[in-house]
Design a protein around this motif. Structure first.
Motif, short mmCIF file in Angstrom:
data_model
loop_
_atom_site.label_atom_id
_atom_site.label_comp_id
_atom_site.label_asym_id
_atom_site.label_seq_id
_atom_site.Cartn_x
_atom_site.Cartn_y
_atom_site.Cartn_z
N GLU A 45 0.80 -1.23 0.00
CA GLU A 45 0.00 0.00 0.00
C GLU A 45 0.83 1.27 0.00
OE1 GLU A 45 -3.35 -0.44 0.19
OE2 GLU A 45 -3.18 -2.63 0.42
N GLN A 46 2.12 1.16 0.22
CA GLN A 46 2.97 2.36 0.39
C GLN A 46 4.19 2.26 -0.52
OE1 GLN A 46 2.17 4.81 2.39
NE2 GLN A 46 0.65 3.90 3.76
N PRO A 47 4.72 3.40 -0.96
CA PRO A 47 5.90 3.38 -1.83
C PRO A 47 7.19 3.17 -1.04
CG PRO A 47 5.22 5.64 -1.50
CD PRO A 47 4.25 4.79 -0.72
N VAL A 48 7.21 2.06 -0.30
CA VAL A 48 8.34 1.78 0.60
C VAL A 48 8.75 0.32 0.45
CG1 VAL A 48 8.90 1.45 3.06
CG2 VAL A 48 7.76 3.54 2.33
N THR A 49 10.04 0.07 0.44
CA THR A 49 10.57 -1.30 0.45
C THR A 49 11.53 -1.44 1.63
OG1 THR A 49 10.43 -1.54 -1.95
CG2 THR A 49 12.00 -2.97 -0.83
N PHE A 50 11.30 -2.47 2.45
CA PHE A 50 12.24 -2.76 3.53
C PHE A 50 13.22 -3.81 3.05
CE2 PHE A 50 8.62 -1.32 6.16
CZ PHE A 50 9.28 -0.39 6.93
N MET A 51 14.47 -3.68 3.47
CA MET A 51 15.38 -4.80 3.29
C MET A 51 16.06 -5.12 4.62
SD MET A 51 17.93 -3.07 0.66
CE MET A 51 19.46 -2.42 1.24
N ILE A 52 16.35 -6.39 4.81
CA ILE A 52 16.88 -6.86 6.08
C ILE A 52 18.35 -7.17 5.89
CG2 ILE A 52 16.62 -8.58 7.92
CD1 ILE A 52 14.11 -6.92 7.36
N VAL A 53 19.20 -6.48 6.67
CA VAL A 53 20.64 -6.71 6.52
C VAL A 53 21.26 -6.90 7.90
CG1 VAL A 53 20.63 -5.26 4.45
CG2 VAL A 53 21.39 -4.27 6.59
N ARG A 54 22.46 -7.37 7.91
CA ARG A 54 23.23 -7.50 9.15
C ARG A 54 23.44 -6.11 9.74
NH1 ARG A 54 27.75 -11.37 10.26
NH2 ARG A 54 27.96 -11.00 12.49
N ALA A 55 23.33 -5.99 11.08
CA ALA A 55 23.40 -4.67 11.72
C ALA A 55 24.62 -3.86 11.25
CB ALA A 55 23.42 -4.83 13.24
N GLN A 56 25.78 -4.49 11.22
CA GLN A 56 26.99 -3.73 10.85
C GLN A 56 27.02 -3.34 9.38
OE1 GLN A 56 27.16 -6.75 12.53
NE2 GLN A 56 28.98 -6.81 13.82
N ASP A 57 26.14 -3.95 8.57
CA ASP A 57 26.12 -3.62 7.13
C ASP A 57 25.17 -2.47 6.80
OD1 ASP A 57 27.96 -5.59 6.51
OD2 ASP A 57 26.44 -7.10 6.10
N VAL A 58 24.34 -2.05 7.75
CA VAL A 58 23.37 -0.99 7.45
C VAL A 58 24.07 0.28 6.92
CG1 VAL A 58 21.63 0.57 8.43
CG2 VAL A 58 21.56 -1.86 8.99
N PRO A 59 25.13 0.77 7.58
CA PRO A 59 25.79 1.98 7.05
C PRO A 59 26.29 1.80 5.62
CG PRO A 59 26.51 1.59 9.30
CD PRO A 59 25.73 0.37 8.87
N THR A 60 26.78 0.61 5.30
CA THR A 60 27.33 0.36 3.96
C THR A 60 26.24 0.46 2.90
OG1 THR A 60 28.88 -1.15 5.01
CG2 THR A 60 28.69 -1.30 2.61
N TYR A 61 25.08 -0.16 3.16
CA TYR A 61 23.97 -0.10 2.19
C TYR A 61 23.51 1.33 1.99
CZ TYR A 61 23.43 -5.13 1.66
OH TYR A 61 23.64 -6.43 1.33
N VAL A 62 23.47 2.09 3.08
CA VAL A 62 22.98 3.47 3.00
C VAL A 62 24.04 4.35 2.32
CG1 VAL A 62 22.25 5.49 4.34
CG2 VAL A 62 21.42 3.21 4.96
N HIS A 63 25.27 4.20 2.71
CA HIS A 63 26.36 5.01 2.14
C HIS A 63 26.44 4.85 0.61
CE1 HIS A 63 30.44 6.61 1.59
NE2 HIS A 63 30.74 5.50 0.95
N HIS A 64 26.27 3.61 0.14
CA HIS A 64 26.38 3.37 -1.30
C HIS A 64 25.08 3.63 -2.04
CE1 HIS A 64 30.49 1.86 -1.38
NE2 HIS A 64 30.22 1.29 -0.21
N GLY A 65 24.03 4.00 -1.33
CA GLY A 65 22.76 4.33 -1.98
C GLY A 65 21.90 3.13 -2.32
N ALA A 66 22.29 1.92 -1.89
CA ALA A 66 21.43 0.75 -2.10
C ALA A 66 20.19 0.87 -1.23
CB ALA A 66 22.19 -0.53 -1.78
N ALA A 67 20.31 1.61 -0.14
CA ALA A 67 19.16 1.98 0.68
C ALA A 67 19.18 3.50 0.85
CB ALA A 67 19.23 1.31 2.05
N ASP A 68 17.97 4.09 0.91
CA ASP A 68 17.89 5.54 1.13
C ASP A 68 18.04 5.88 2.60
OD1 ASP A 68 17.09 6.41 -1.62
OD2 ASP A 68 15.39 5.06 -1.19
N VAL A 69 17.52 4.98 3.43
CA VAL A 69 17.43 5.23 4.87
C VAL A 69 17.82 3.93 5.56
CG1 VAL A 69 15.75 5.63 6.73
CG2 VAL A 69 15.60 6.97 4.63
#
Ligand SMILES: Nc1ncnc2c1ncn2[C@@H]1O[C@H](COP(=O)(O)OP(=O)(O)OP(=O)(O)O)[C@@H](O)[C@H]1O
Ligand SMILES: O=P(O)(O)OC[C@H]1O[C@H](OP(=O)(O)OP(=O)(O)O)[C@H](O)[C@@H]1O
Length: 210
Positions: A45-69
């Motif tokens: 219902e919403q323009p949002v996608t969650f992805m589940i990653v290892r806690a220490q990998d969250v900054p990496t996904y966000v830094h490289h733009g694979a995640a927005d937030v």
């Protein structure tokens, strides 16, 4: 079609607490807790996608733009070398990042010079001891950090303390608190620029639930 806002959530102890806030702002995702092995959850219902990653990998996904937030602990942000914005403190997931040692160790060894330190958080530890101008040896570990001083691998550890139970049960005590950590919302420069309105609304809605 407008691209979904991608949110990286850490699997593990802060996943559920994070999802409680997202549920309250209309981003619930029942699928995520159905025992599924899926790692990516576009909402219906919403323009949002969650992805589940290892806690220490969250900054990496966000830094490289694979995640927005992303959602992660301040400890994880401090340990990462990523360039991130950190616009919201969520308050939960509280813990201290500390130097700990066997009870009474400082009576005979009050200083840090020459200490062997076991830790998952090598960057945090290096910066902390460098700021004190002391020479230490840091040994990278991946878990059961409190074991290291019990078996002669290290003199002290840099680790997380939440209830203090792990330290207590292993005969260790806090020597010094390096900083207090809570969970944060992180984002990156590009997403902040290109999805500004969407992210600002998300932050305001989340802040409204704290
Ligand atoms: N007792 C605790 N131990 C570890 N982390 C805690 C604790 N209490 C709160 N936290 C917070 O929860 C975050 C996520 O912890 P979690 O244990 O899920 O992941 P991790 O230990 O970083 O990764 P992994 O278990 O995948 O090695 C930590 O980065 C920290 O901010
Ligand atoms: O103060 P407490 O409430 O006892 O919590 C602190 C403990 O929890 C974490 O370990 P974790 O459970 O993540 O195990 P691991 O380090 O072996 O992965 C942390 O590294 C401490 O060992």
């Amino acid at each position: 079609m407008k691209k979904n806002l991608v949110i990286a959530l850490p699997k593990g102890r802060i996943q559920e607490e994070s999802m409680k806030i997202f549920e309250k702002i209309g981003f619930g995702c029942r699928d995520m807790f159905s025992g599924s092995r899926k790692l990516i959850f576009p909402l219906q219902e919403q323009p949002v996608t969650f992805m589940i990653v290892r806690a220490q990998d969250v900054p990496t996904y966000v830094h490289h733009g694979a995640a927005d937030v992303g959602i992660c602990g301040k400890d994880t942000i401090e340990e990462s070398t990523c360039d991130l914005y950190e616009p919201l403190d969520l308050g939960f997931g509280g813990c201290d990042v500390v130097v700990a040692e066997p009870k009474g160790y400082s009576t005979e060894n009050p200083g840090y010079n020459g200490t062997i330190v076991g830790t998952k958080m090598v960057n945090v530890a290096e910066r902390f001891f460098a700021s004190k101008g002391v020479d230490v040896e840091i040994i990278k570990l991946y878990g059961s950090i409190e074991l290291a001083p019990l078996v002669g691998l290290a003199h002290r550890v840099v680790d997380i303390v939440e209830t203090g139970e792990t330290l207590r049960q292993n005969g260790l005590e806090v020597k010094e608190v390096i900083f207090r950590s809570t969970c944060r919302v992180i984002t990156n420069r590009n997403s902040m620029k290109n999805r500004h309105a969407q992210i600002e609304k998300l932050l305001a809605d989340m802040a409204g639930q704290l």
